[in-house]
Design a protein around this motif. Sequence first.
Motif, short mmCIF file in Angstrom:
data_model
loop_
_atom_site.label_atom_id
_atom_site.label_comp_id
_atom_site.label_asym_id
_atom_site.label_seq_id
_atom_site.Cartn_x
_atom_site.Cartn_y
_atom_site.Cartn_z
N PRO A 157 -1.34 6.41 2.79
CA PRO A 157 -0.69 7.52 2.50
C PRO A 157 -1.07 8.51 3.82
N GLY A 158 -2.59 8.86 4.12
CA GLY A 158 -2.60 9.57 5.10
C GLY A 158 -2.50 8.96 6.25
N ALA A 159 -2.43 7.72 6.75
CA ALA A 159 -2.09 7.14 7.82
C ALA A 159 -0.37 7.53 8.15
N LEU A 160 0.16 7.22 6.78
CA LEU A 160 1.64 7.78 6.84
C LEU A 160 2.06 8.84 7.27
N GLY A 174 -2.73 -3.34 7.19
CA GLY A 174 -4.23 -3.42 7.03
C GLY A 174 -4.81 -2.38 6.34
N LEU A 175 -4.05 -1.62 5.57
CA LEU A 175 -4.85 -0.25 4.83
C LEU A 175 -4.55 -0.57 3.52
N GLY A 176 -5.49 -0.13 2.69
CA GLY A 176 -5.24 -0.04 1.26
C GLY A 176 -4.65 1.13 0.84
N ALA A 234 0.93 -1.40 0.21
CA ALA A 234 0.22 -0.05 0.07
C ALA A 234 0.96 1.27 0.01
N VAL A 235 2.16 0.98 0.37
CA VAL A 235 2.82 2.57 0.17
C VAL A 235 4.06 2.42 -0.95
N ILE A 267 4.28 8.60 -1.46
CA ILE A 267 5.13 9.39 -0.62
C ILE A 267 5.24 10.62 -1.28
N ARG A 268 5.60 10.77 -2.69
CA ARG A 268 5.80 12.02 -3.18
C ARG A 268 4.35 12.89 -3.26
N GLY A 269 3.44 12.20 -3.13
CA GLY A 269 1.88 12.87 -3.29
C GLY A 269 1.88 13.35 -1.48
N ILE A 270 2.03 12.88 -0.70
CA ILE A 270 1.88 13.35 0.74
C ILE A 270 2.85 14.62 0.99
#
Length: 532
Positions: A121-124, A114-116, A51-52, A57-60
Motif C-alpha cells: 500500500p505504501g509503494a502504491l 515483490g512486496l508483501g 498484495a493489493v 486502497i481504501r486504507g491509503i
Amino acid sequence: MREFSQLLDALVYTRSRNGKLKLIGDYLRRTPDPDRGYALAALTGELNLPAVKGAAIRGIVEERVDPALFYMSYDYVGDLAETASLLWPKPVDQPPEIDDGTLGISAVIERLQGLGRADAPGALAQMLDHLDASGRYALLKLATGELRIGVSARLAKTALAQAFGLEVDAVEEVWHGIGPPYLPLFAWAEGRGAQPTSENVPVFRPFMLAHPLEDLRVSLEDYAAEWKWDGIRVQIVGVAGETRLYSRAGDDITGSFPEVAEAFAQAGVLDGELLVKGEAQGADEHGGAAASFNALQQRLGRKTVSPKMLRDFPAFVRLYDILFDGTEDLRQHPWSERRLRLERFAQDLDPGRFDVSALIEADSFEALEEIRAGARDVAIEGVMLKRRDSVYLPGRKTGLWYKWKRDPLTADCVLMYAARGSGKRSSYYSDFTFGCWTAEGELSPVGKAYFGFTDEELMWLDRFVRNNTLQRFGPVREVEKSLVLEVAFDSIHESKRHKSGLAMRFPRISRIRRDKPAAEADTIEGMKRLVT
C-alpha cells in the motif's frame, strides 16, 4: 502508464466492437515487451497482484482524504478506482507528473509483485503521487485486476490475433501454457520465434459451447440428445504423466479436487461435468447418483481440502466428450466417432471417479420434451442436443450444439435493499436484494440479482429506490417494503450462510409486479418446498 491509461479511456468511451478491437490491436503493435504483455494480461483477467486489494486502497485513501467525503463520493461514483483517482490529493511539494521507466506497466507490476501486503500500500501511494487522475485510475485498475471496461478476455485475444494476422483459436490453444507477459507469443506473432506448442505440457483447450435452443426444433436423426448435468464444466488433461483439471474459464482447479486428478493416469484430454456423489438422487436410468449443485459448492474455491471434506463430498466427473486420445487429436472427427472413442477410453478409468453421460433414447422430439420435463426431479440441468457430424470447435458455433435447459422456477419476492452497480451502471441502483415472508410476518432475504430487466425497467427501479429509501448503510439503501419482483431462478438450496436458510441459484428479475401487494408475496415456508 500514460499509454495504458489512454487505452483504458478510449475503450470506456468506445461502444463499437470493431472499434475496441482496433484500439487494442494498435496498442499491442506499438507497445514494446514486456509492457504490452502485462497490459494484455490485465485486459484478459490473467494478472494477479495479491498484495493489493480493495481494503488496502481504501486504507491509503483514508489517510489522505476525509473518510466521510471519500465514502459519500464512493457511494455516488460507484467505482473504487475512479473515486480514489479523482479524490487523491498530492503533497504540495510533490514534483509534477512523471511517466518514465519507473512508472511503466512492467516496472509497476514487478515492484508490487515483490512486496508483501504490509509494504505494497505504501509503494502504491508513492506511485499515485507521481501520476495524474487518468494515470492513477489506470494504475489502480491494473493493481486490482478489476477493469470492467466492456472488454472480454475473448475480445482481447481476438484483437491480438487480428493485429498480427493470427488465428484466434491458435492463440487460445497455447494461451494458458505461456502466462504473462507472453514473450513467446509476441515473438511468434512478429515472426521472431516459432509458434508455441502444447506438446508435453498439460495446457487448457477452449471448450466447445452451445447455443440456447429457444423455440427451435431439430431432427433426432441429425442430433443426439444427452443429459446436461448440474455441476461445473471441467477439462481433464493428462500429458507426460501429469494431470490437471481446468474450469470453463481455464482456471487450474486441480488442487481443489485432488482425488479426481490422482485417479486419472491416462494420456488424453476429456470434457465433462464435475459433480459430487449423492446417496440416491439421480441413481436411475439417467446415470449414477449425483448430488445437487449445493453439495458441489462445499468444494468449490478451496485451495486445500481436508480428509473430512473428501469423505463427505466425494467428487467425480461425468464425461461428455474426448478431445485427445493419448497424443491423437480427435477434435476434427465427428461427434458420433468421438462418442465411441470416449466410451472405449472410459472403460479403463476408475468407475468411482469417472462415468459417461447417458444418451437419451427418444422416438421423436415430442417424446424428448416429455422426458425433459422430469429433469428437475434429479440433479439434471436440462438436455444437450449435438449434431452427430459436428467436429469439436472452440466457442459457440451456430447449428452444432444446443442446450435446452429445464424451465426456471419463479417466486414473488419483496424488494428489501439496493446498491449501485459498477461500470456503466455506477450511477444506477441496479443490485437488488429481495426476500420472502417468515411465519412471524417478517421479511427474510432469499437472494440478490442484478440482471433480467431492460434499460427502461432499470431507470424505473432506480427512481423507486431513490424515492422510497428508509435508511442508508454506506452504499446500500434499505427501501420501503412495497414492491414485488417476480424472480426466476434455476434451483434453491438450503444454506447455513444465509439468514433465511435458503440460497437461490442464478436468480434474475423476470418481471416487476407493480400490480401485486407486498403482503401477497411468497413465504419462506413455500420456498422450502422447492428445495432440491
